[in-house]
Design an enzyme around this catalytic site. Sequence first.
Site, PDB file in Angstrom:
ATOM      1  CG  HIS A 515      -1.791  -1.324   1.099  1.00 35.51           C
ATOM      2  ND1 HIS A 515      -2.281  -1.975   2.202  1.00 35.51           N
ATOM      3  CD2 HIS A 515      -2.173  -2.077   0.034  1.00 35.51           C
ATOM      4  CE1 HIS A 515      -2.927  -3.071   1.823  1.00 35.51           C
ATOM      5  NE2 HIS A 515      -2.870  -3.149   0.511  1.00 35.51           N
TER       6      HIS A 515
HETATM    7  C1  LIG Z   1       0.082  -8.859  -2.136  1.00 29.52           C
HETATM    8  C2  LIG Z   1      -0.855  -7.690  -2.321  1.00 29.52           C
HETATM    9  C3  LIG Z   1      -2.041  -7.633  -1.581  1.00 29.52           C
HETATM   10  C4  LIG Z   1      -2.898  -6.541  -1.744  1.00 29.52           C
HETATM   11  N1  LIG Z   1      -4.072  -6.534  -1.052  1.00 29.52           N
HETATM   12  C5  LIG Z   1      -4.881  -5.448  -1.133  1.00 29.52           C
HETATM   13  C6  LIG Z   1      -6.111  -5.408  -0.417  1.00 29.52           C
HETATM   14  O1  LIG Z   1      -6.525  -6.379   0.208  1.00 29.52           O
HETATM   15  N2  LIG Z   1      -6.846  -4.269  -0.451  1.00 29.52           N
HETATM   16  C7  LIG Z   1      -6.448  -3.178  -1.167  1.00 29.52           C
HETATM   17  O2  LIG Z   1      -7.139  -2.161  -1.104  1.00 29.52           O
HETATM   18  N3  LIG Z   1      -5.328  -3.227  -1.930  1.00 29.52           N
HETATM   19  C8  LIG Z   1      -4.542  -4.325  -1.929  1.00 29.52           C
HETATM   20  N4  LIG Z   1      -3.412  -4.384  -2.709  1.00 29.52           N
HETATM   21  C9  LIG Z   1      -3.115  -3.237  -3.589  1.00 29.52           C
HETATM   22  C10 LIG Z   1      -3.794  -3.360  -4.963  1.00 29.52           C
HETATM   23  O3  LIG Z   1      -3.373  -4.515  -5.605  1.00 29.52           O
HETATM   24  C11 LIG Z   1      -3.447  -2.116  -5.777  1.00 29.52           C
HETATM   25  O4  LIG Z   1      -3.952  -0.968  -5.087  1.00 29.52           O
HETATM   26  C12 LIG Z   1      -4.056  -2.105  -7.176  1.00 29.52           C
HETATM   27  O5  LIG Z   1      -3.752  -3.258  -7.892  1.00 29.52           O
HETATM   28  C13 LIG Z   1      -3.538  -0.862  -7.884  1.00 29.52           C
HETATM   29  O6  LIG Z   1      -4.069  -0.760  -9.174  1.00 29.52           O
HETATM   30  P1  LIG Z   1      -3.194  -0.050 -10.314  1.00 29.52           P
HETATM   31  O7  LIG Z   1      -3.999  -0.087 -11.544  1.00 29.52           O
HETATM   32  O8  LIG Z   1      -2.708   1.259  -9.792  1.00 29.52           O
HETATM   33  O9  LIG Z   1      -1.883  -0.975 -10.439  1.00 29.52           O
HETATM   34  P2  LIG Z   1      -1.773  -2.516 -10.864  1.00 29.52           P
HETATM   35  O10 LIG Z   1      -3.063  -3.211 -10.628  1.00 29.52           O
HETATM   36  O11 LIG Z   1      -0.572  -3.078 -10.230  1.00 29.52           O
HETATM   37  O12 LIG Z   1      -1.529  -2.462 -12.435  1.00 29.52           O
HETATM   38  C14 LIG Z   1      -0.392  -1.833 -12.994  1.00 29.52           C
HETATM   39  C15 LIG Z   1      -0.004  -2.549 -14.276  1.00 29.52           C
HETATM   40  O13 LIG Z   1       0.892  -1.724 -15.002  1.00 29.52           O
HETATM   41  C16 LIG Z   1       1.888  -2.541 -15.599  1.00 29.52           C
HETATM   42  N5  LIG Z   1       3.068  -1.702 -15.895  1.00 29.52           N
HETATM   43  C17 LIG Z   1       3.913  -1.105 -15.009  1.00 29.52           C
HETATM   44  N6  LIG Z   1       4.856  -0.411 -15.649  1.00 29.52           N
HETATM   45  C18 LIG Z   1       4.617  -0.564 -16.973  1.00 29.52           C
HETATM   46  C19 LIG Z   1       5.256  -0.077 -18.137  1.00 29.52           C
HETATM   47  N7  LIG Z   1       6.324   0.721 -18.064  1.00 29.52           N
HETATM   48  N8  LIG Z   1       4.768  -0.448 -19.348  1.00 29.52           N
HETATM   49  C20 LIG Z   1       3.670  -1.241 -19.445  1.00 29.52           C
HETATM   50  N9  LIG Z   1       3.023  -1.733 -18.356  1.00 29.52           N
HETATM   51  C21 LIG Z   1       3.483  -1.385 -17.138  1.00 29.52           C
HETATM   52  C22 LIG Z   1       2.145  -3.613 -14.549  1.00 29.52           C
HETATM   53  O14 LIG Z   1       2.747  -4.748 -15.114  1.00 29.52           O
HETATM   54  C23 LIG Z   1       0.734  -3.862 -14.031  1.00 29.52           C
HETATM   55  O15 LIG Z   1       0.079  -4.901 -14.730  1.00 29.52           O
HETATM   56  C24 LIG Z   1      -2.561  -5.474  -2.615  1.00 29.52           C
HETATM   57  C25 LIG Z   1      -1.383  -5.562  -3.370  1.00 29.52           C
HETATM   58  C26 LIG Z   1      -0.546  -6.659  -3.245  1.00 29.52           C
HETATM   59  C27 LIG Z   1       0.678  -6.730  -4.089  1.00 29.52           C
END
Ligand SMILES: Cc1cc2nc3c(=O)[nH]c(=O)nc-3n(C[C@H](O)[C@H](O)[C@H](O)COP(=O)(O)OP(=O)(O)OC[C@H]3O[C@@H](n4cnc5c(N)ncnc54)[C@H](O)[C@@H]3O)c2cc1C
Length: 588
Positions: A515
């Site tokens: 987080h």
């Molecule tokens: C183990 C774990 C447990 C969690 N549990 C919770 C929970 O219970 N409750 C909660 O609220 N949150 C939780 N989270 C957090 C939650 O997963 C994230 O808040 C959420 O996934 C964020 O969404 P996002 O779209 O910002 O990023 P993400 O879902 O991570 O997506 C980002 C994507 O961008 C891609 N990417 C990155 N850089 C590049 C690039 N240069 N070029 C192309 N693609 C790229 C990555 O490969 C990834 O697929 C947890 C996270 C983890 C790791």
Amino acid sequence: MATKLKSVDAVIVGFGWTGAVLARELTKAGLNVVAIERGGMRDTTPEFSAPMIHDELRFAIRHDLMQDASRETLTFRNNVNQTALPIRRWGSFLPGNGVGGAGVHWNGQHYRFAPSEFRIRSHYQERYGKKFIPEGMTIQDWPVTYDELEPYYDRFEYLCGTAGKAGNIKGVIQQGGNPFEGPRAREYPNPAMKRSFQMKMFEDATREMGFHPYVQPSSDVTQPYTNPEGVDMGSCVYCGFCERFGCEMSAKASAQSTLLPVLLKDPKFELRTLSHVTKVNLDSTRKKATGVTYVDSQGREFEQPADLVLLCAFVLHNARLMMLSGIGRIYDPKTGKGGVGRNYAYQMSSSVTAHFNDKVFNPFMGAGACAMIMDDFNYDNFDHGPLGFIGGSYLCVESKGQRPIDFRNLPPGEPRWGKGWKQSVSHWYNRTFVIAAFGSVTAQRGNYLDLDPNYKDGFGNPLLRMTFDFSKNDLDMSKYCTDRAADIAKHMNPDKMGINYRKGPYSIVPYQTTHTTGGTMMGADPSTSAVNRYLQSWDVSNVFVMGAGAFPQNPSHNPTGTVGALAYWAADAITKKYLKSPGRLVHT
Ligand SMILES: Cc1cc2nc3c(=O)[nH]c(=O)nc-3n(C[C@H](O)[C@H](O)[C@H](O)COP(=O)(O)OP(=O)(O)OC[C@H]3O[C@@H](n4cnc5c(N)ncnc54)[C@H](O)[C@@H]3O)c2cc1C
Ligand code: SF4
């Protein structure tokens, strides 16, 4: 030399939670959308199928679903007097990689932040006086209110099929829910998770002590559910292999289980995998993005022109891409100026273990978001005046599924190796549970992200550098809340108990949570924030930046409920305001 491709209306960088929401909203509005994801394709079938997906060594220990740190990492130091070194193996947090992002291996704990959190600076100053916020603490009000976000919180919960019990519907407190939550328009779409024995013990004890326990809101869906997109989700079977694993039941909400089936049928949408975006391209004015450059799995470089660029690559990569592309001013801790990289924060965690000789908890059963929780020591729900710190923690007993390799919570004083250790593990595994405290972290002037001057990735670009430590405020808060968790444990009269305070300095070695927040924060002042209230870059108006990087500080509760709400909020601003009149949506 990059191959220039045909222009599209919008390019999405990263296809995790926010990428999927934006892709759906923009294609619905009639835009041609390309999402570029650095990792591979994966879906419920076949990649998340049981029993293969229940491989603890592969997924939980060797991090198979996560970013490959040998290809791309970041450097870390606690303060500016240290030289930052690259993280070679993930510990403290576990960034995602591949279709669905970290949303594949998250837990599904699905929260809203309290209304007071959105005006934290004003709130504390009004209640405790202007001097209560110490020098160097850079907490800020959000440029958006809880009431404005409420409909978007609701949309994301209904997309995910979140299971829970409302605590406050339109201002009327509801029995069994969280009485401290902000008013919501309606009940959760699905009933709350089942209570395990240890959750029930925590519920009974905290109620006896006059607190307000409730079942954690969960996007591990509790019954078959068809979401508003028409996608069918399965029911959670409490398999215990949830955090760090994909879900074989389509029960854990993720891009795959909520949106991908619709998107993959949409001719306006294209998903390009194994393609790593290296920068956002700007025109000669540096005020307009012309698209992105990416490198595919064969090392070929492409330029994807687009009218709109959506950074959906997670907190750390969004900040880095802004910096690498020259979008916005990089934060300088000496002057306190610059919005990109500013107010980086993390979540605080600590725990108390309670051990009972005569009780059996079967902790191998559970789900990522199956917990009894209370907010009595969270936000400003208690009097901070005599305590002198800002922030708080939620306390909970989780039934997440304690897997054989990773989980051995022994009482203090037990043998650490050999036959004695084995006997102790075998005795206490089934007779122990943890009361965890997850707390806020305030933004501090010396905590920030920038580009590392020494280390580069395989493409020759500087790595992101993280400078972060827990402040005295946050350690004081954590100590106070951990002691309250210990009071609750004592009330249950265990045979043994252990208290694990979170101590400074912050270490990247043990897993705590993923987080991470800030770095691309939203604000009302372009000189101290990276994006405006619609997550639009102040400097390059056709770039929008999603994710928890927008949070001005780290509220105690987990981020993704608010990350999803903000994605819908920004998508609405793009489709209803920006597309009608492209340009800055907020004028100062
Ligand atoms: C183990 C774990 C447990 C969690 N549990 C919770 C929970 O219970 N409750 C909660 O609220 N949150 C939780 N989270 C957090 C939650 O997963 C994230 O808040 C959420 O996934 C964020 O969404 P996002 O779209 O910002 O990023 P993400 O879902 O991570 O997506 C980002 C994507 O961008 C891609 N990417 C990155 N850089 C590049 C690039 N240069 N070029 C192309 N693609 C790229 C990555 O490969 C990834 O697929 C947890 C996270 C983890 C790791
Ligand atoms: S615990 Fe439930 S939601 Fe989590 S992976 Fe198992 S079945 Fe899916």
